[in-house]
Design a protein around this motif. Sequence first.
Motif, PDB file in Angstrom:
ATOM      1  N   SER A 466      39.979 -11.149  22.396  1.00 41.09           N
ATOM      2  CA  SER A 466      38.947 -10.916  21.235  1.00 41.09           C
ATOM      3  C   SER A 466      39.812 -10.908  20.017  1.00 41.09           C
ATOM      4  O   SER A 466      39.438 -11.097  18.852  1.00 41.09           O
ATOM      5  N   ALA A 467      41.369 -10.761  20.057  1.00 40.23           N
ATOM      6  CA  ALA A 467      42.125 -11.020  18.985  1.00 40.23           C
ATOM      7  C   ALA A 467      41.917 -12.307  18.484  1.00 40.23           C
ATOM      8  O   ALA A 467      42.169 -12.541  17.039  1.00 40.23           O
ATOM      9  N   VAL A 468      41.874 -13.352  19.204  1.00 39.46           N
ATOM     10  CA  VAL A 468      41.749 -14.750  18.829  1.00 39.46           C
ATOM     11  C   VAL A 468      40.680 -14.884  17.929  1.00 39.46           C
ATOM     12  O   VAL A 468      40.761 -15.682  16.978  1.00 39.46           O
ATOM     13  N   VAL A 469      39.427 -14.510  18.536  1.00 34.49           N
ATOM     14  CA  VAL A 469      38.123 -14.730  18.037  1.00 34.49           C
ATOM     15  C   VAL A 469      38.358 -14.052  16.464  1.00 34.49           C
ATOM     16  O   VAL A 469      37.680 -14.705  15.465  1.00 34.49           O
ATOM     17  N   LEU A 470      38.793 -12.694  16.106  1.00 37.67           N
ATOM     18  CA  LEU A 470      38.945 -12.203  15.102  1.00 37.67           C
ATOM     19  C   LEU A 470      39.982 -12.909  14.085  1.00 37.67           C
ATOM     20  O   LEU A 470      39.630 -12.985  13.012  1.00 37.67           O
ATOM     21  N   ALA A 471      41.246 -13.315  14.543  1.00 35.43           N
ATOM     22  CA  ALA A 471      42.154 -13.961  13.889  1.00 35.43           C
ATOM     23  C   ALA A 471      41.484 -15.340  13.417  1.00 35.43           C
ATOM     24  O   ALA A 471      41.708 -15.531  12.208  1.00 35.43           O
TER      25      ALA A 471
END
Length: 820
Positions: A466-471
């Motif tokens: 989910s960090a990748v999607v937000l970043a």
Amino acid sequence: MVSRRRFLQGLGAAAALGGPLPALARLAKSSGAASGMAGGAAATKANGVSRYVDVFVGTGGHGHTYPGASMPFGMVQLSPDTNDAGWDASSGYHQADGSIMGFSHTHLSGTGAADMLDVLVMPAQGEVLLQPGDRGLPDANYHSRFDGAAGSGPQLTEHNKAHPGRGYRSRFNAEHARPGYYSVHLTDHDIRAELTASMRAGLHRYTFHGAGSGHLMVDWAHGFHDDFKVPCKVTDAQLKLVGNDTLVGSRRVHQWADGRYIHFAMKVSRPFSQATLYSEDVVAPTGTGELKGTHLKAVLHIDDVAKEPVLVKVGISGVDIEGALRNLDTEIPGWEFDQLQQAAADAWEHELSRIRVESSSERTLRVFYSSLYHTMLAPTLFSDVDGRYRGMDLAIHQLPQGQNNYSTYSLWDTYRALHPLYTLYQPERVPDFLNCLVRMAEESPEGPAVWPLQGVETGCMIGYHSAVVLAEAQAKGFTGIDYAKAWPIYRKRAMEDDYRGLPYYRKLGYIPSDKEPEAVSKTLEYSYDDWAVSHMADAAGEKDLADKLRQRSRNYRHVFDTKLNFMRPRGENGEWLEPFDPRGMGHSKEWRDFTESNSWQATFLNQHDLYAYMGLFGGPDVFERKLDELFTTSSKLPPDAPPDIAGMVGQYAHGNEPSHHMAYLYAYTGSHYKTQSRVRMLTETMYPPDPDGLAGNEDCGQMSAWYIMSALGLYAVDPVSTNYVFGSPVLDHAEIKLGGDRKLVIRTFNNGSNRPYIQSVTWNGKPWTKSWISHAELAAGGVLEFHMSDTPNMAFGTKLEDRPPAFGAAASDVVAIDAS
């Protein structure tokens, strides 16, 4: 005056955004069931680009898709269940099964782990049968065969090819289906079943052909279970009769999403002549109107069922029964089956038309739009019409006006292509999807979302992507997302949390395989999450931390053996673990060192630091030769390899997500023509428009998103970079609506199945020599043109300045890193 058809089109479009269907109340009279009694012949007619969608793609093999009715990103997935146990029953349906158990309201699209299948309804005539029976053909159980099934399953018939506008159907006319509609003839009871849906409710229409009475069996114990011998575990179940036409219920389910809540409200268009409740398959005393327990069922008897069709509408909620009733009454106030089905069809046509494509091959159009359809079956809406939802803390929360809550985020899969695709063709949904991830991180005892399902963190798969999607969204400039609220939670995960080997990762720079399962894959995926979180740190103004995380994102080097040029397991003492086989799953009999992959695939998992990584091999030429070998070595796998490693081309496994970016890596070596060749081969061989048309699990849209992006000629190797690498576009023309008045047009010239090679590219009429393009350029709108040939242009993308950036730098600016 707005025409009736245009009104319904607008209704469908509004519903697709997650809102209720208040306008339908003005069309449907709550007492006017008669209009829902039409034969429904028009319900199988597909128009526009929807006619190219075959909902049966992926329902065979190990695709794990379902063919039933839903709305784009809808909460309800109303579909037939042919089985409820075992791996190939993950969606509740498999093309090879010969009978139907009934029709339930929640399904997962293409997952490898499973749950759901809530509120099973089975129409029947004759004796009341309470047992589901064994998988296969019925034998004194409530399964029913369906016309011509007997293991043949859905196939595209010559009739469909000749009449593509009438909806795809199975061989022998067993089933008809199209986006938002499904029908089947249940032969054991001579009943025609039809299904359609709104966002939060489903509508059934059953046409009984036998004389006398009939009944509806509602199995509230039914649900997916992994073991054929161990039923779905249910607690806190209740069923309650309300008047003579309504049944409501609640339960908690303890399967994959352990402890999730689900509630329903069901109304029938004709009064019950008798209603009977059962607990543990024992009939309750006459007059019992409510039961509690763990294994509950209801049988609703209806007299003279052949007089006119029986309609059943079911609303669901994760909050409470009142929410389910409100969802039902708001979205389906009456009994207008054909009008609701038309609204669903219009909603799907609106969404599918966001990308309009042309091809001389009808097969390509079928693959493209069937794939695009699958990209909109998850995430799924998980909030009520009044804005209430059950959060990841299992408490009830209220949403701000205009926002929706979602579930079913298969993030380990979908960060790779599905979410990058949304940033292009569903940009207005991105803030809603991502604010949901922020809320989840706040509410969940588990922290950042990994694989959330209906208010429960399943914890499935590795990393915290989910960090990748937000970043990615932050780097692409999406606004309206509460990045500030998300940042401290993701900072804590990266720097402090004792989570799945992260303390080892921080201390040693890798996760030791003698201490933690799947340690090599975890090391590599935490490295990429570090890369993503470093961008979040930069945006939050923590520059020193951002630099630290960027350097830590190179921890992949600690599990790379420069003597063998393979990623491999390492012990806590720093020694390489033996024995080592690059095709093997790991050194230990107790656990695997890799996640659904082996060393061959893990060796090419790097997405963000390609140029420095090539230096560990001995330079781009050595890396390229190794990449060649990935595609050309033997496809043999050891006996303990998981079924997810599928769709083999050498040791490249297209059937599972870790491989998905690998054909695009040639762009970084300057041999982009090899990317063109490999990608074209994969688009043409891995996606036949058949039930067994997916090389592996669909995984909530990722398998299909790879095809959509690749067919357009674009792929995000590193989504956080915001760049797309060119591939080999298969379409003659594509037009993508980007939001507002902006659109992206992609054209190819001299294209064909034997012409995969890019000769030249222009962007807005000017020559473009790079083998990549940025999101900012595409999102502004313009015209991208590819000129194709049957022979490669060896010079295209060769120069260092024309290769894709990596680690935030051009190929010519990369500084080598120490492999020690």
